[in-house]
Design an enzyme around this catalytic site. Structure first.
Site, mmCIF file in Angstrom:
data_model
loop_
_atom_site.group_PDB
_atom_site.id
_atom_site.type_symbol
_atom_site.label_atom_id
_atom_site.label_comp_id
_atom_site.label_asym_id
_atom_site.label_seq_id
_atom_site.Cartn_x
_atom_site.Cartn_y
_atom_site.Cartn_z
ATOM 1 N N LYS A 44 -7.978 -2.025 4.254
ATOM 2 C CA LYS A 44 -8.608 -2.234 2.945
ATOM 3 C C LYS A 44 -9.538 -3.436 2.989
ATOM 4 O O LYS A 44 -10.659 -3.402 2.463
ATOM 5 C CB LYS A 44 -7.540 -2.465 1.862
ATOM 6 C CG LYS A 44 -6.753 -1.245 1.446
ATOM 7 C CD LYS A 44 -5.673 -1.631 0.452
ATOM 8 C CE LYS A 44 -4.760 -0.466 0.136
ATOM 9 N NZ LYS A 44 -3.673 -0.867 -0.794
ATOM 10 N N CYS A 89 -6.414 -7.103 -4.051
ATOM 11 C CA CYS A 89 -6.310 -8.531 -4.361
ATOM 12 C C CYS A 89 -6.711 -9.410 -3.176
ATOM 13 O O CYS A 89 -7.431 -10.408 -3.345
ATOM 14 C CB CYS A 89 -4.899 -8.875 -4.820
ATOM 15 S SG CYS A 89 -3.581 -8.210 -3.769
ATOM 16 N N HIS A 140 -1.931 -15.450 -3.067
ATOM 17 C CA HIS A 140 -2.218 -15.118 -1.673
ATOM 18 C C HIS A 140 -3.032 -16.243 -1.044
ATOM 19 O O HIS A 140 -3.927 -16.814 -1.689
ATOM 20 C CB HIS A 140 -3.020 -13.827 -1.573
ATOM 21 C CG HIS A 140 -2.262 -12.593 -1.981
ATOM 22 N ND1 HIS A 140 -0.905 -12.580 -2.192
ATOM 23 C CD2 HIS A 140 -2.696 -11.314 -2.205
ATOM 24 C CE1 HIS A 140 -0.524 -11.357 -2.533
ATOM 25 N NE2 HIS A 140 -1.594 -10.580 -2.540
#
Length: 339
Positions: free
Chosen positions: A212, A128, A241
């Site tokens: 990531k 995400c 986020h």
């Protein structure tokens, strides 16, 4: 049309949103099936005006499926999704298990749609925090060439699953009432606190979440040597986020040009009016599918640097929305669907 679509993990935080998006997408599907753990099998699930019953996920669940959309933990994806491919299905996978395997495309439809169109098996949807950043980076790279990216993420508790949200709510209530609370998701209290660790620590003191962002960004953009440095922080925010991003480009970009590039790119909405104190915030971006960008300004420390602020709903564009958009991309490519 897709003759049979199986949705795996429909009752989780991402899965619930995915069902809403699929119901509104008018995706051409003959039949839906919903697969779950043995514990949930048999429970009713309402979707598009009718009641389905959850089926137990097994290696034999995918016969007759031509598309599988899965939101599961890594170990479940590793165990079952290869069986879906063996049964002839294309799989859109939300887990992290397959993302960095060289043969598996890692896809954001606005950024690298062609990677999905040549896939015959599993298509991975990115992490995400990576997804929203790469959507924002793409128009800048196309126009001026990326050399370096520095990002600090401020990640909501919903990214840690349903129990992460419970920890924030109940932990906050307990703290305000001066009562004890046993956190189950976070290693430190999240109420009125920041935790500069998401995932486990790996090489050079970076966490798995930070790495990531490095490796997935390089793969999606096709820039294996791109310099990316990430710091990921869990914050006491329910959803969305936020990211502070600074880029160095091959040629300088003015804030005005960057603002135009962002505004013209699909999936990005610019909210950038400093005089009116207008900028993206989790409170105003939650529930939306776009990546929101604001606070666009020169990097005073570098002549070819640009800084900006980026917010996106991590359960939507960061997960469920991206997966459904991949399914829509496939439908347009395979069937000429116009939705």
């Amino acid at each position: 049309m897709f003759q049979q679509v199986a949705v795996v993990g429909a009752t989780g935080a991402v899965g619930r949103i995915m069902l809403q998006l699929l119901a509104n997408s008018q995706l051409p599907v003959g039949r839906y099936r919903f697969l779950s753990s043995a514990r949930s099998a048999g429970k009713p699930l309402d979707f598009c005006g009718r009641t389905y019953h959850l089926e137990e996920l097994t290696a034999d669940s995918f016969q007759g499926c031509d598309l599988v959309i899965a939101s599961t933990p890594d170990d479940v994806a590793a165990k079952y999704l290869p069986a879906a491919v063996a049964a002839g299905a294309t799989v859109i996978d939300e887990s992290g298990y397959f993302r960095m395997k060289p043969e598996i495309p890692l896809v954001i439809p606005e950024v690298n749609p062609q990677a999905a169109l040549i896939s015959k098996g599993i298509i991975s949807s990115p992490n995400c925090s990576t997804t929203q950043m790469v959507v924002a980076l793409k128009p800048l790279h196309d126009a001026a060439g990326l050399k370096r990216v520095i990002v600090s993420s401020y990640q909501a508790v919903s990214g840690a699953g349903l129990q992460g949200s419970v920890d924030l709510e109940e932990g906050t209530s307990a703290l305000l009432e001066n009562k004890p609370y046993q956190y189950t998701t976070f290693i430190h209290p999240i109420a009125f606190n920041l935790i500069p660790q998401i995932g486990s620590f790996k090489e050079e003191g970076y966490t798995s979440e930070e790495l990531k962002m490095v490796y997935e960004t390089r793969k999606i953009l096709g820039l294996p040597n791109l310099a990316v440095n990430a710091t990921c922080v869990r914050v006491p925010v329910a959803n969305c986020h936020s990211e502070s991003i600074t880029v160095e480009t091959e040629r300088p970009l003015s804030p005005e040009e960057a603002r135009r590039l962002f505004a013209s790119f699909p999936g990005i909405k610019v909210v950038d009016d400093p005089q009116a104190s207008a900028y993206p915030m989790p409170a105003t971006c939650t529930g939306h599918d776009e990546v929101f960008v604001g606070r666009i300004r020169r990097d005073l420390s570098h002549p070819k640097g640009l800084s900006f602020w980026c917010v996106s709903d991590n359960l939507r564009k960061g997960a469920a929305t991206n997966a459904v958009q991949i399914a829509q991309l496939l439908a347009r490519h395979r069937f000429g669907w116009q939705g």
